[in-house]
Write a protein that holds these residues in place. Structure first.
Motif, mmCIF file in Angstrom:
data_model
loop_
_atom_site.group_PDB
_atom_site.id
_atom_site.type_symbol
_atom_site.label_atom_id
_atom_site.label_comp_id
_atom_site.label_asym_id
_atom_site.label_seq_id
_atom_site.Cartn_x
_atom_site.Cartn_y
_atom_site.Cartn_z
ATOM 1 N N ALA A 56 0.817 -1.218 0.000
ATOM 2 C CA ALA A 56 0.000 0.000 0.000
ATOM 3 C C ALA A 56 0.851 1.270 0.000
ATOM 4 O O ALA A 56 0.795 2.067 -0.932
ATOM 5 C CB ALA A 56 -0.931 -0.005 1.203
ATOM 6 N N LEU A 57 1.678 1.417 1.030
ATOM 7 C CA LEU A 57 2.369 2.684 1.220
ATOM 8 C C LEU A 57 3.433 2.955 0.142
ATOM 9 O O LEU A 57 3.470 4.019 -0.476
ATOM 10 C CB LEU A 57 3.015 2.682 2.615
ATOM 11 C CG LEU A 57 3.153 4.053 3.260
ATOM 12 C CD1 LEU A 57 1.800 4.726 3.359
ATOM 13 C CD2 LEU A 57 3.800 3.923 4.633
ATOM 14 N N LEU A 58 4.281 1.951 -0.089
ATOM 15 C CA LEU A 58 5.399 2.125 -1.016
ATOM 16 C C LEU A 58 4.924 2.421 -2.445
ATOM 17 O O LEU A 58 5.356 3.407 -3.057
ATOM 18 C CB LEU A 58 6.283 0.872 -0.958
ATOM 19 C CG LEU A 58 7.761 1.074 -1.229
ATOM 20 C CD1 LEU A 58 8.356 2.082 -0.263
ATOM 21 C CD2 LEU A 58 8.474 -0.271 -1.088
ATOM 22 N N PRO A 59 3.999 1.595 -2.984
ATOM 23 C CA PRO A 59 3.506 1.926 -4.332
ATOM 24 C C PRO A 59 2.786 3.270 -4.361
ATOM 25 O O PRO A 59 2.896 4.003 -5.349
ATOM 26 C CB PRO A 59 2.523 0.797 -4.649
ATOM 27 C CG PRO A 59 2.913 -0.315 -3.756
ATOM 28 C CD PRO A 59 3.447 0.318 -2.514
ATOM 29 N N ALA A 60 2.072 3.590 -3.291
ATOM 30 C CA ALA A 60 1.345 4.864 -3.279
ATOM 31 C C ALA A 60 2.321 6.019 -3.437
ATOM 32 O O ALA A 60 2.113 6.923 -4.242
ATOM 33 C CB ALA A 60 0.554 5.015 -1.986
ATOM 34 N N VAL A 61 3.432 5.976 -2.706
ATOM 35 C CA VAL A 61 4.402 7.066 -2.775
ATOM 36 C C VAL A 61 5.131 7.064 -4.124
ATOM 37 O O VAL A 61 5.141 8.054 -4.853
ATOM 38 C CB VAL A 61 5.406 6.966 -1.607
ATOM 39 C CG1 VAL A 61 6.532 7.979 -1.798
ATOM 40 C CG2 VAL A 61 4.686 7.194 -0.284
ATOM 41 N N CYS A 62 5.705 5.905 -4.496
ATOM 42 C CA CYS A 62 6.563 5.870 -5.689
ATOM 43 C C CYS A 62 5.756 6.025 -6.969
ATOM 44 O O CYS A 62 6.108 6.818 -7.842
ATOM 45 C CB CYS A 62 7.353 4.565 -5.718
ATOM 46 S SG CYS A 62 8.396 4.361 -4.271
ATOM 47 N N GLU A 63 4.688 5.260 -7.105
ATOM 48 C CA GLU A 63 3.917 5.322 -8.351
ATOM 49 C C GLU A 63 3.242 6.677 -8.512
ATOM 50 O O GLU A 63 3.135 7.191 -9.630
ATOM 51 C CB GLU A 63 2.869 4.203 -8.390
ATOM 52 C CG GLU A 63 3.499 2.832 -8.627
ATOM 53 C CD GLU A 63 2.494 1.699 -8.633
ATOM 54 O OE1 GLU A 63 1.271 1.966 -8.700
ATOM 55 O OE2 GLU A 63 2.926 0.536 -8.556
ATOM 56 N N SER A 80 -3.743 11.987 -3.973
ATOM 57 C CA SER A 80 -3.766 10.760 -4.771
ATOM 58 C C SER A 80 -2.989 9.647 -4.072
ATOM 59 O O SER A 80 -3.330 8.476 -4.193
ATOM 60 C CB SER A 80 -3.231 11.015 -6.179
ATOM 61 O OG SER A 80 -1.871 11.336 -6.157
ATOM 62 N N MET A 81 -1.944 10.027 -3.303
ATOM 63 C CA MET A 81 -1.228 9.004 -2.521
ATOM 64 C C MET A 81 -2.173 8.354 -1.515
ATOM 65 O O MET A 81 -2.148 7.142 -1.317
ATOM 66 C CB MET A 81 -0.051 9.632 -1.781
ATOM 67 C CG MET A 81 1.172 9.863 -2.644
ATOM 68 S SD MET A 81 2.466 10.605 -1.628
ATOM 69 C CE MET A 81 3.741 10.869 -2.830
ATOM 70 N N ALA A 82 -3.004 9.191 -0.883
ATOM 71 C CA ALA A 82 -3.934 8.656 0.123
ATOM 72 C C ALA A 82 -4.916 7.693 -0.530
ATOM 73 O O ALA A 82 -5.167 6.593 -0.014
ATOM 74 C CB ALA A 82 -4.684 9.812 0.796
ATOM 75 N N VAL A 83 -5.463 8.089 -1.673
ATOM 76 C CA VAL A 83 -6.397 7.205 -2.384
ATOM 77 C C VAL A 83 -5.709 5.892 -2.729
ATOM 78 O O VAL A 83 -6.228 4.798 -2.474
ATOM 79 C CB VAL A 83 -6.903 7.887 -3.681
ATOM 80 C CG1 VAL A 83 -7.763 6.929 -4.476
ATOM 81 C CG2 VAL A 83 -7.673 9.155 -3.354
ATOM 82 N N HIS A 84 -4.519 6.004 -3.299
ATOM 83 C CA HIS A 84 -3.776 4.840 -3.785
ATOM 84 C C HIS A 84 -3.459 3.880 -2.628
ATOM 85 O O HIS A 84 -3.677 2.673 -2.717
ATOM 86 C CB HIS A 84 -2.488 5.325 -4.457
ATOM 87 C CG HIS A 84 -1.863 4.323 -5.376
ATOM 88 N ND1 HIS A 84 -1.146 4.675 -6.483
ATOM 89 C CD2 HIS A 84 -1.851 2.976 -5.359
ATOM 90 C CE1 HIS A 84 -0.715 3.595 -7.097
ATOM 91 N NE2 HIS A 84 -1.125 2.545 -6.430
ATOM 92 N N ALA A 85 -2.955 4.434 -1.528
ATOM 93 C CA ALA A 85 -2.551 3.607 -0.392
ATOM 94 C C ALA A 85 -3.764 2.877 0.209
ATOM 95 O O ALA A 85 -3.713 1.676 0.489
ATOM 96 C CB ALA A 85 -1.879 4.466 0.667
#
Lengths: 251, 727
Positions: free
Chosen positions: B578-585, B646-651
Motif C-alpha cells: 500500500a504505502l510504497l507503491p502509493a508514494v513511488c507510483e 492521490s497518494m492517500a487514495v492509492h494507499a
C-alpha cells in the motif's frame, strides 16, 4: 519601425551560436533599385546576416521585413518576394538546369502558363541553351552559377540577396554576373550582396555596410566611407575602419 | 501543408533517386539476383554433400563383446564395424575384466522440455558425467577416426541368456553430420536386431507376437504441407524481410538529407516558400515508396526462389499469406523510413550519415531476429513491441494461425510507432541549424534541455516512462528469484522513484512543481479517504464482470498481495503493497508524467497518464481497472493540486484489497465473495466513489490554481512552437 519605402529592412538583428555572438544588433535597409554591399572579413557574420534576411535562419532578436512583410509572421509570402543565392545554394546534380528551374518554379507556386515561358526567357537571357539539358553534376562552375542565378531570379523577386556570387568564378563568368546584377538594379530590384572583392563593391554599390565581429562598424556611400577613414580606396578604408593597420600606400 | 508542394518534392526526390544507379541496384538488382544465387547454390552444395554422405559407409568402433548376430550387417547397410578401434588400454582392460559398468546419465544437465520436444532423440541432453569411456570415445570421434563408438557393457551374453536386457551405449558427436548419420544407422540397425531377437524369445517361450513390444507406436504429422512450409519460412523470412526492406531505404534516406546538406542543395530548398513539414513529407513519401518497392521485390524474388528450391512443393506459400505479408510491409516501412530520415538528417555529410544510420539499422533489425527463437509468439504484449510485432505477425501469418484481434493490435500499434517516428522527423526538420549543417545539442532535439525551476515537458514525461518501463523489464529478470517484498520494494524505489527523482535533478526542474508537493485541504483529504475506501469496490466490481481475469493471474496477484507464500504480519503488507507503491507510483505517474503532460490540457493529461499507469501493470486484464483507477487518482491530484491526495487514495485502495486477500473471512463477513464482488457491493462502491469525488472537487483549489503556481512555464516560448511556419 521599418522604413516603409525599403524593399528589405532589418532591425536590430542578433544571432548567438554556442560560444559566439555571430551577429549583434545589425540594422540595414535596401531601397528598390539600389545595390547595397555587405563587406567584412571572414567570420564577420555576413553569411549569418544574409541567411536571416533570406528567412532560412531565425534571428534570436530583431525583425526582417521583405517588401513590407514580416518574415517571421509571413515566411512563405516574404520568401516568394525574395531571391537568395550563396555558395551554399547548390543545384541537384542528377537533374538538369531546366528540371531544377521547373522544380523551383512549382515550389514558388508559378502556374504552367507563366513558369514555362519564364524558364525559356532565363535560359536565353543567361546564355544557358547549350547546357540547359545536361545534368548539373556535369557542368562547369561558371555554368552552374548561371543556372543558380536563373534559379534565384526565376520568380521575379523584389529583393535579391546574393552571398559572394562571384567567388570561385573566372574573370569572364564573374564579369557576366556583375553585369547581370547591374541589369537587375535597372529593373528596379533591390540587391544586397556580400563580397570579398573590393573592386566589385566599388563598381556596383550605391551604399556599403562594413561588418566586423558581428556588428556594423560603418555604412554609407563609398565617398563617405573614404572621407571618414581618410583613405583613398575601399581596401584601406575598410582596414582603417575595422581598426587594422593600413600597411603601405596603394595596397 | 499543401499537397501540391508535397507532391512536387516527392516526385523530384523520386526522379533524382531513380537516376542513381546505386539505389536501383539495391532496390531491384540485388534481390532479383541474390536469392536465386544464394539459395540454389546452397541447396546444390547441400544436395551433393548429402548424396555423397548417404553413399559412404559409417565407421563404427565396437568396444566390448558383441552378442551373437548383433554385428551382422545385411548387404548395403553401410555400417563398417571396427572391433576395438582406438580403445585405450585402461578401458579395454575394464571391459574385458568386466569391471566397467554403464555410467549413469547426468540428470542435472538433462532438460526435460527439450527431451520431450525432440522425443529424446536429438543430441544435447543425452549426457553422462565425465568418465574414461566417454573420454576415450570422444577422442576417437573428434579425431574422425570413427563416426561413432558402440560400447557393449560387460556380461552381455550372460544377460541375454538369462532373458535380461543388455546394456549398449552409442557415443557420437551431435555437431558432426557424419557422426549423427552413423548414430541413426547404428540405432536403426540395433533396433531391427532387437526386434528379431525379441520375436525369437517370444516364440521360444510360446508367447504371442508383440508380447514384449506391448505397443506399436506411430506418430503422424497433422500439419498440412503449406503449414510446414510456413513454419520453415516463418523462422527466417520475417527477419530477412525486415532487414532487406530496411536496406532499401538506407541510401535514399542518407542521400536526401545528409547528402543534400553535403552538396549544398538543402539550403537552396530552404530559400523556397515551403514549410519544413512539406519538405519532410515529400522526402518521407519518397523514402517510404522506395523501401516498400524494395521490400516487395525482395518478397516476390524470395517466394519464387523458395518455391523452386524446396523439394516436393514444401516451399509453396499460401497466396493469402503472401498478400498479407506484403501488407505488413506497409507499417514496417512507414516506421523505418521515418526513423531513417530523422536520424540521417542529423548527419553533416553522406559518410557521416552512413555512420549514423548503421546503428539505427542494427537497432531496428536486431529485434526482428527474435522470430528465429523458438517459443516467442505474437500475443497481446509482443504486439506492442515495434518491429518485433510485425516480424512475429508475419511468422504467424505464414504458419496460418494469426488471430484477427492480434493483427488489428499489431497494425494499430505499428501505425502509432510510425506516426511517432514521423513526428520526430518533422521536429528534427524544423531545426534550421540542423538543416544548415550546424550542430544542435541532442538534448534540444529530443526535448530534454534543462528547464531550471520549471515543470517537465511531454517529451520528458514520455522519456521517463520509457526509462522506467525498460529498467523494470530488465530488472524483473534479475528479481525473479528474490522474495516478493524485495522485488516489490526494488521495483518501486529503483525503477519508478529513482528515475523520476534523478531526471528531475538532472533537468533542474522544480521539485514542488513537478511532484505537486503541496498540502491538501482537510476536505480534500476526507474525500480522498472515501474514494480510496470505495474505488476498488466500484472499479473491481465492474472490471471483473467485463473481463474476468484468468485464474493464473488471480493466483499470481494474490501471491503478491500476500507477499509470498508465507504470510507476513499485516503491517508489512500495508508497507510493501500500500504505502510504497502509493508514494513511488504517484510521484512517477501523477507527479512527473501527468505534470509533464500538463500543456495538453487537464483531461488529456489525466487520461494519458492513466493509460501509461495501466500499461505499466503489464497485463491486459489489469489494464482496464488500473486505467480507471489512474483516472480517479489523476483527477484527485489535479483537482487538489497535491500529490498527497492521490497518494492517500492509492494507499487506501491497495491496502484494503491486500487486507481482504489476506483475510478472506473478513471479505465474506462483508458479503464479498472471494472472486467476485456482488452487485450490491459494486453499487455501494460506485455511490461512495461518487461522494468521495464530489468531496475532492469541493476541497480542491479552483481549476487554475495548480497551473498558476508554475505560470512562467506557460509564457516561456516553446522552442519547437515558435519556429513552426504556418502551413
Amino acid at each position: 519601425m521599418p522604413d516603409t519605402n525599403a524593399a528589405l529592412a532589418a532591425r536590430d538583428l542578433s544571432k548567438h551560436f554556442p560560444g559566439v555572438d555571430a551577429v549583434s544588433h545589425v540594422s540595414l535597409d535596401v531601397a528598390p533599385g539600389e545595390i547595397v554591399g555587405l563587406l567584412g572579413p571572414n567570420g564577420a557574420g555576413k553569411t549569418t546576416t544574409l541567411r536571416m534576411l533570406a528567412g532560412i535562419l531565425s534571428p534570436d532578436t530583431g525583425t526582417v521585413h521583405v517588401a513590407g512583410l514580416d518574415i517571421r509572421q509571413h515566411p512563405l509570402e516574404a520568401k516568394r518576394r525574395l531571391g537568395f543565392l550563396s555558395g551554399d545554394t547548390q543545384l541537384y546534380q542528377r537533374l538538369t538546369p531546366r528540371e531544377v528551374l521547373d522544380y523551383f518554379g512549382r515550389l514558388y507556386g508559378m502556374p504552367d502558363a507563366t513558369r514555362r515561358p519564364r524558364i525559356e526567357a532565363l535560359v536565353a537571357q543567361l546564355d544557358m541553351t547549350a547546357f540547359a539539358d545536361r545534368p548539373c553534376g556535369t557542368l562547369s562552375s561558371g555554368q552552374r552559377q548561371r543556372a543558380n542565378i536563373a534559379r534565384a531570379f526565376l520568380h521575379d523577386p523584389h529583393v535579391l540577396v546574393l552571398d559572394e556570387p562571384t567567388t570561385a568564378l573566372d574573370i569572364i563568368s564573374g564579369r557576366f554576373i556583375v553585369e547581370t546584377i547591374r541589369r537587375e538594379k535597372a529593373e528596379g530590384r533591390a540587391v544586397l550582396f556580400s563580397t570579398h572583392i573590393m573592386g566589385e563593391a566599388e563598381y556596383l554599390c550605391d551604399r556599403i555596410y562594413l561588418l566586423h565581429r558581428g556588428r556594423v562598424v560603418d555604412q554609407g556611400p563609398l565617398e563617405g566611407l573614404l572621407e571618414r577613414s581618410r583613405q583613398t580606396n575601399l581596401t584601406d578604408a575598410f582596414l582603417a575602419l575595422i581598426g587594422e593597420p593600413v600597411l603601405a600606400e596603394g595596397v | 501543408m499543401r499537397g501540391g508542394h508535397v507532391t512536387t518534392i516527392f516526385l523530384k526526390e523520386l526522379r533524382e533517386t531513380l537516376r542513381d544507379r546505386r539505389t536501383l541496384l539495391m532496390m531491384v538488382g540485388l534481390p532479383v539476383i541474390i536469392y536465386p544465387l544464394m539459395l540454389m547454390g546452397l541447396s546444390r552444395l547441400q544436395e551433393s554433400r548429402a548424396e555423397e554422405g548417404e553413399r559412404s559407409p559409417s565407421v563404427v568402433a565396437v568396444w566390448g563383446g558383441v552378442p551373437h548376430g548383433a554385428a551382422d550387417t545385411e548387404a548395403g547397410a553401410l555400417l563398417d564395424f571396427k572391433p576395438w578401434l582406438g580403445i585405450t588400454a585402461e578401458v579395454r582392460d575394464g571391459l574385458e575384466r568386466g569391471t566397467l559398468a554403464p555410467p549413469p546419465l547426468d540428470v542435472e544437465r538433462g532438460d526435460e522440455k527439450d527431451a520431450t520436444r525432440d522425443g529424446g532423440r536429438q543430441g544435447g541432453q543425452e549426457r553422462e558425467a565425465e568418465n574414461p569411456v566417454l573420454a576415450a570415445a570422444r577422442m576417437l570421434v573428434t579425431a574422425r577416426r570413427a563416426d561413432a563408438v558402440l560400447v557393449v557393457w560387460p556380461g552381455a551374453d550372460a544377460r541375454l541368456e538369462r532373458g535380461e536386457a543388455l546394456g549398449i551405449s552409442v557415443y557420437y558427436d551431435s555437431v558432426r553430420e557424419e557422426s549423427r548419420r552413423a548414430r541413426r544407422r547404428l540405432v536403426d540397425h540395433l533396433e531391427s536386431w532387437r526386434d528379431k531377437a525379441v520375436a525369437q524369445r517370444e516364440s521360444a517361450r510360446g508367447l504371442p507376437d508383440g508380447f514384449g513390444r506391448l505397443l506399436d507406436l506411430t506418430a503422424r504429422d497433422v500439419a498440412p504441407a503449406a503449414r510446414q512450409a510456413g513454419y520453415v519460412l516463418g523462422n527466417f523470412l520475417p527477419f530477412l524481410l525486415v532487414s532487406l526492406s530496411l536496406f532499401g531505404g538506407f541510401y535514399p534516406a542518407v542521400d536526401m538529407t545528409a547528402g543534400e546538406k553535403e552538396r549544398g542543395t538543402m539550403q537552396t530548398l530552404l530559400c523556397a516558400p515551403v514549410t519544413s513539414a512539406e519538405i519532410v513529407s515529400g522526402k518521407f513519401l519518397a523514402v517510404w515508396l522506395i523501401s516498400a518497392v524494395t521490400a516487395t521485390v525482395n518478397l516476390v524474388s524470395l517466394a519464387f526462389t523458395v518455391g523452386r528450391v524446396m523439394p516436393g512443393g514444401a516451399g509453396q506459400m499460401e497466396p493469402l499469406a503472401f498478400v498479407l505479408t506484403a501488407l505488413m510491409l506497409v507499417p514496417v516501412t512507414l516506421t523505418t523510413a521515418a526513423v531513417f530520415l530523422a536520424v540521417a538528417v542529423l548527419a553533416k555529410d553522406f559518410k557521416d550519415g552512413q555512420n549514423f544510420l548503421t546503428p539505427a539499422y542494427l537497432l531496428l533489425v536486431m529485434p526482428a531476429s527474435v522470430t528465429m527463437l523458438p517459443g516467442i509468439e505474437l500475443n497481446a504484449w509482443t504486439a506492442f513491441v515495434p518491429i518485433v510485432n510485425i516480424a512475429l505477425l508475419t511468422k504467424s501469418l505464414l504458419v496460418g494461425e494469426a488471430h484477427g484481434d492480434l493483427v488489428f493490435l499489431t497494425l494499430v500499434s505499428s501505425l502509432a510507432y510510425a506516426s511517432l517516428a514521423i513526428t520526430f522527423a518533422t521536429r528534427v526538420f524544423q531545426r534550421e541549424q540542423v538543416l544548415l549543417g550546424g550542430k544542435e545539442p541532442w538534448r534540444a532535439l529530443v526535448g530534454l534541455e534543462p528547464r531550471p525551476g520549471q515543470t517537465p515537458t511531454p517529451a520528458m514525461a514520455f522519456t521517463l516512462f520509457a526509462v522506467a518501463l525498460v529498467s523494470a523489464f530488465y530488472g524483473s529478470l534479475w528479481l525473479v528469484d528474490r522474495s516478493v517484498p524485495v522485488a516489490l520494494a526494488t521495483t518501486q524505489v529503483a525503477f519508478f522513484l529513482l528515475p523520476a527523482v534523478a531526471l528531475t535533478a538532472a533537468l533542474r526542474l522544480s521539485p514542488s512543481g513537478t511532484f505537486l508537493l503541496a498540502r491538501p485541504r482537510v476536505l480534500a483529504l476526507a474525500g480522498a479517504a472515501l474514494v480510496g475506501a470505495t474505488a476498488w469496490l466500484a472499479i473491481g466490481g465492474i472490471a471483473t464482470r467485463l473481463f474476468p481475469p484468468p485464474d493464473s493471474l488471480v493466483r499470481a496477484l494474490e501471491r503478491v498481495l500476500m507477499l509470498g507464500d508465507e504470510p507476513l504480519p499485516l503491517w508489512t503488507t500495508w508497507l510493501f503493497v500500500a504505502l510504497l507503491p502509493a508514494v513511488c507510483e504517484e510521484l512517477l505517474f501523477r507527479g512527473f508524467i501527468m505534470r509533464g503532460l500538463r500543456r495538453l490540457g487537464m483531461w488529456p493529461a489525466i487520461v494519458i497518464s492513466a493509460l501509461l499507469f495501466g500499461l505499466a501493470h503489464a497485463s491486459i486484464y489489469r489494464l482496464l481497472p488500473t486505467f480507471a483507477l489512474g483516472i480517479v487518482l489523476g483527477y484527485a491530484a489535479w483537482r487538489t493540486g497535491s500529490i498527497v491526495t492521490s497518494m492517500a487514495v492509492h494507499a487506501l485502495n491497495n491496502g484494503l484489497v491486500a487486507t481482504l486477500a489476506r483475510e478472506p473471512q473478513w471479505a465474506e463477513r462483508l458479503g464479498l465473495g472471494s472472486t467476485e464482488v456482488s452487485w450490491q457491493a459494486t453499487l455501494l462502491g460506485v455511490a461512495g466513489l461518487a461522494a468521495g469525488v464530489a468531496l475532492v472537487r469541493a476541497g480542491g483549489r479552483n481549476d487554475g490554481a495548480s497551473d498558476q503556481r508554475t505560470a512562467p512555464a506557460r509564457i516561456e516560448p516553446d522552442a519547437s512552437g515558435t519556429r513552426q511556419r504556418p502551413g
